[in-house]
Write an enzyme that holds these catalytic residues in place. Structure first.
Site, PDB file in Angstrom:
ATOM      1  N   SER A 110       0.900  -1.291  -0.079  1.00 36.56           N
ATOM      2  CA  SER A 110       0.020   0.075   0.053  1.00 36.56           C
ATOM      3  C   SER A 110       0.846   1.201  -0.087  1.00 36.56           C
ATOM      4  O   SER A 110       0.365   2.104  -0.103  1.00 36.56           O
ATOM      5  CB  SER A 110      -0.801   0.058   1.156  1.00 36.56           C
ATOM      6  OG  SER A 110      -0.103  -0.102   2.461  1.00 36.56           O
ATOM      7  N   LYS A 156      -6.728   3.473   8.460  1.00 44.37           N
ATOM      8  CA  LYS A 156      -5.798   4.513   7.954  1.00 44.37           C
ATOM      9  C   LYS A 156      -6.530   5.863   7.919  1.00 44.37           C
ATOM     10  O   LYS A 156      -5.936   6.982   8.036  1.00 44.37           O
ATOM     11  CB  LYS A 156      -5.686   3.995   6.434  1.00 44.37           C
ATOM     12  CG  LYS A 156      -4.606   2.925   6.252  1.00 44.37           C
ATOM     13  CD  LYS A 156      -4.411   2.267   4.969  1.00 44.37           C
ATOM     14  CE  LYS A 156      -3.610   1.072   4.820  1.00 44.37           C
ATOM     15  NZ  LYS A 156      -3.423   0.788   3.420  1.00 44.37           N
TER      16      LYS A 156
END
Length: 787
Positions: free
Chosen positions: A691, A734
């Site tokens: 990511s 996140k």
């Protein structure tokens, strides 16, 4: 003496040294000890237990006398026989009923010379009696006669093994042979005491020959009668006759239910239990075995403990569910702020139970970072349902027997902790919390996770069999709730049996609300401060959240609030009377300088730095990717404890930038003149995953083009060599981490837009989202590059 009531304590006496002139006196009933014999004795009297405890810590010896049977149960020296034995304390074992079992080994005969102490227990002056051997030439014929008698005795007695005769043949000492035979004969206490009192070996052997001869005559007559009766009655009459005979013999010996009222009490309690016939049959079988055993037998106490567990389990005792949906919702909202998804699932369960009472209960698993209230949520659920609450911590558990229990063949065997929790709750339908499921281990003792498969399977746990109980117990009415920080370490088969409910971290507003409603009042009370004397403003709480803590939960927030309260308590204890109002500007005197600050703006103020978003087991975090170049030949250096997947992403980033150098406005020969170095700070923390690809590409492009990344912007996503942006996981964590760090703009893959449904609405409103499919869209947003 300090020891667990369920664990034996072994004490070995010193072999060296003479017998003291004075010894603690233990008076026993219905048992006669002979020298060199070992026997367990159960004690319930407080004075006797104190006697043994102090003796075990000191000389490790006692004097033992047998009480006369015709006495009126008075325990004093006059009520005992004139000859006893000194004995060594070999072992102590405390039982759950607070009684004490002591294993004694008899040493020498003695005669009491009078009491040396009467309080708190008796001490007696002893005279050791030495053995004599008058007319030693007669000993050998007497020994031969006794051995011949015992051979016949073994033939007639079904309880005496053939090996016992071989053991007697190996004993050469006449006196010891006489003592061993006398100790193992089933004769009256008075007769045994007479044998003990004889110190002359010849006289003792002669008397023993007479006693054994009488026993043989009785046994031969009994065998003859049984043979005659057997030929005249059929099988059913024979069984009835033998049972009646056995019952009569047991009652005469004080071993039946008449002599042991506890046997009748257990039988009554077992019959009163609401259990099926097979389970009741097993319990009654163990009770019948108990009724035929001597109380001094070690197996007797094993079965006694088993029956205690059996009758105290709530086989069909349930607490009535409180199915008032409005009341349950009020309780859940009162105890916890937010957590709407969890509350909704609990209310759905109550609604189903109200419409279908026999529906199997759900097996929930709360997954989230530390400090978000997973464990306390289980307590709120039990309060809302009106059920008992049981918590079992699985962290660090390695032994499968902790779940399934130990078999009774092991010393100190116990049921598993599941059955223990059910017994402690007192109902068969508690809310049972399995805490820290992701921290279960496995070793040579088994895998507790595998043992949990049966416990958490609604299709199997109605017949869960604990190794100790050895009968099925219904766990289908129990509401199991698991908690975990991560799912990766939980075996997939166990995960499949549970309904996973993710609990996200809190945003600032939620933390501030929780602090005002729960944490501040709790810490004020814990530190003995009245709410009228100390007030912590909302601004102070928000500054603690922003500048002194950075977490998904509220555990550290409560610690910091506690530190402020302790500082106030110190001022009040010194004599301050004026009420205190703690504002944001006052925090440094209690908590010191700020520990955290919003560094996104400072770190991204130059080309080559971009802010990424990372998932962690503690709820997500931000990370910075830094890129720089130096004279070289086109090499690539990667630092910051990157994993293999992250390194591959960096290689893909460099390939994409070189392939699109013209479109990005980068001279193609730039790469042959310089080496590229990509670093992810916090180098002591391992990092991996795809990511960070979007972030590394943005940082490298920023470096080579000289354009700064927009302030307050963070991103996450995987890239391909063609510049596509692929979806990644952990979006909820996140986004919450970005909000905590003060990020205002987030770039995410387009396929991750659907994952925002799990993000609290208040957090979504604080951030502007950009959903992209290709890297050129990312560079356009972050660097204003138009490709």
């Amino acid at each position: 003496m300090s020891q667990s009531k369920n664990s034996p304590e072994t004490i070995i006496a010193d072999d060296a040294g003479d017998t003291p002139d004075t010894l603690p006196l233990l008076l026993i009933e219905n048992v006669v000890l002979f020298p060199m014999a070992a026997m367990p004795i159960r004690l319930t009297d407080a004075g006797e237990k104190q006697l043994i405890d102090e003796a075990a810590l000191g000389i490790k010896m006692v004097a033992v006398l047998t009480l006369r049977q015709d006495d009126e149960k008075s325990k004093n020296l006059d009520a005992a026989y004139d000859v006893g034995v000194t004995a060594r304390i070999l072992q102590l074992q405390r039982l759950p009923d607070d009684s004490l079992v002591v294993l004694l080994q008899a040493l020498q005969r003695f005669r009491p010379l009078g009491l040396a102490q009467s309080d708190p227990y008796l001490k007696v002056r002893v005279e050791i009696l030495d053995e004599q051997a008058t007319e030693p030439d007669k000993l050998a014929p007497l020994v031969t006669t006794i051995r011949q008698q015992m051979v016949r005795f073994a033939e007639l007695s079904p309880n005496m093994p053939d090996e016992a005769v071989q053991v007697l043949d190996s004993i050469e000492d006449p006196g010891r042979l006489a003592d061993i035979v006398a100790a193992n004969l089933n004769i009256a206490v008075e007769e045994k005491q007479k044998l003990l009192a004889v110190t002359d070996m010849r006289e003792r052997l002669e008397r023993l020959v007479y006693v054994v001869g009488n026993e043989l005559q009785v046994m031969e007559t009994s065998h003859k009668i049984q043979a005659e009766v057997k030929s005249s009655i059929d099988e059913s009459q024979r069984e009835f006759y033998l049972r009646q005979q056995l019952k009569a013999i047991q009652d005469e010996l004080g071993m039946g239910e008449k002599g042991r009222p506890e046997i009748a009490e257990y039988r009554q309690r077992i019959e009163a239990l609401d259990i099926n016939d097979e389970v009741r049959k097993e319990a009654l079988r163990e009770l019948d075995r108990l009724s035929q055993m001597n109380e001094a037998s070690a197996e007797y106490h094993v079965i006694l403990t088993y029956l205690d567990w059996f009758v105290e389990l709530p086989w069909n005792d349930s607490t009535a569910d409180q199915l008032d949906i409005a009341r349950a919702e009020e309780i859940l909202n009162e105890d916890h702020h937010g957590l709407d998804k969890v509350k909704k699932r609990i209310l759905e369960y109550l609604a189903v139970r109200k419409l279908q009472p026999n529906a199997p209960g759900p097996i929930l698993c709360f997954v989230g970072p530390p400090g978000v209230g997973k464990t306390s949520l289980g307590q709120s659920i039990s309060r809302a349902l009106g059920r008992k609450f049981v918590r079992m911590s699985l962290g660090g558990l390695h032994d499968e027997a902790e779940i399934r229990g130990h078999r009774r063949t092991y010393v100190g065997a116990m049921p598993g902790r599941v059955v223990q929790g059910i017994r402690k709750a007192g109902s068969n339908n508690p809310v049972f919390m399995l805490d820290e499921m992701d921290k279960v281990g496995a070793d040579f003792r088994g895998d507790p996770s595998s043992a949990l498969l049966e416990v958490l399977d609604p299709a199997q746990n109605d017949t869960f069999t604990d190794n100790y109980l050895n009968v099925p117990f219904d766990l289908s009415r129990v509401m199991f709730i698991g908690t975990a920080n991560i799912l990766d370490t939980i075996p997939w088969a166990l995960r499949d049996r549970m309904e996973i409910i993710d609990i996200p971290g809190y945003i600032q507003e939620e933390k501030a609300h929780i602090a005002q409603k729960y944490l501040v009042p709790r810490q004020l009370e814990a530190n003995g401060i009245s709410r009228k004397k100390v007030t912590i403003t909302v601004g102070a709480i928000r500054r603690i959240i922003d500048s002194y803590t950075r977490e998904a939960g509220v555990r550290n927030l409560e610690r910091e609030i506690g530190a402020v309260c302790r500082g106030c308590a110190t001022a009040i204890a010194k004599g301050r009377r004026k009420p205190m109002k703690i504002e944001a500007k006052d925090l440094e005197q209690y908590l010191g300088p700020e520990r955290f600050y919003h560094e996104v703006v400072d770190r991204t103020g130059r080309p080559g730095v971009a802010t990424g978003l990372a998932w962690t087991p503690t709820g997500g975090d931000i990370l910075f990717v830094e890129a720089t170049r130096m004279p070289g030949k086109g090499g690539l250096t990667l630092t910051g404890q990157m994993g293999d997947v992250m390194k591959e992403s960096a290689q893909a980033v460099l390939s994409y930038v070189r392939a699109n150098a013209n479109a990005l406005g980068i001279p193609p020969d730039e790469f042959s003149k310089f080496d590229i170095h990509i670093h992810v700070p916090a180098g002591a923390v391992p990092k991996d995953g795809p990511s960070a690809g979007v972030t590394m590409l943005t940082a490298l492009t920023s470096l080579l083009t000289g354009k700064k990344v927009k302030r307050n912007l963070a991103m996450s996503g995987e890239i391909t060599l063609r510049g596509l942006v692929l979806p990644v996981g952990g979006i909820k964590e996140k986004v919450l981490a970005a909000v905590r760090a003060g990020v205002k703009v987030i770039i995410l893959p387009a396929h991750c837009e659907k994952d925002l449904v799990d993000v609290p609405e208040k957090a979504r409103k604080k951030v502007a989202f950009h959903f992209v499919n290709e890297m050129r869209e990312v560079l356009a947003i972050a660097l204003n590059l138009k490709l």
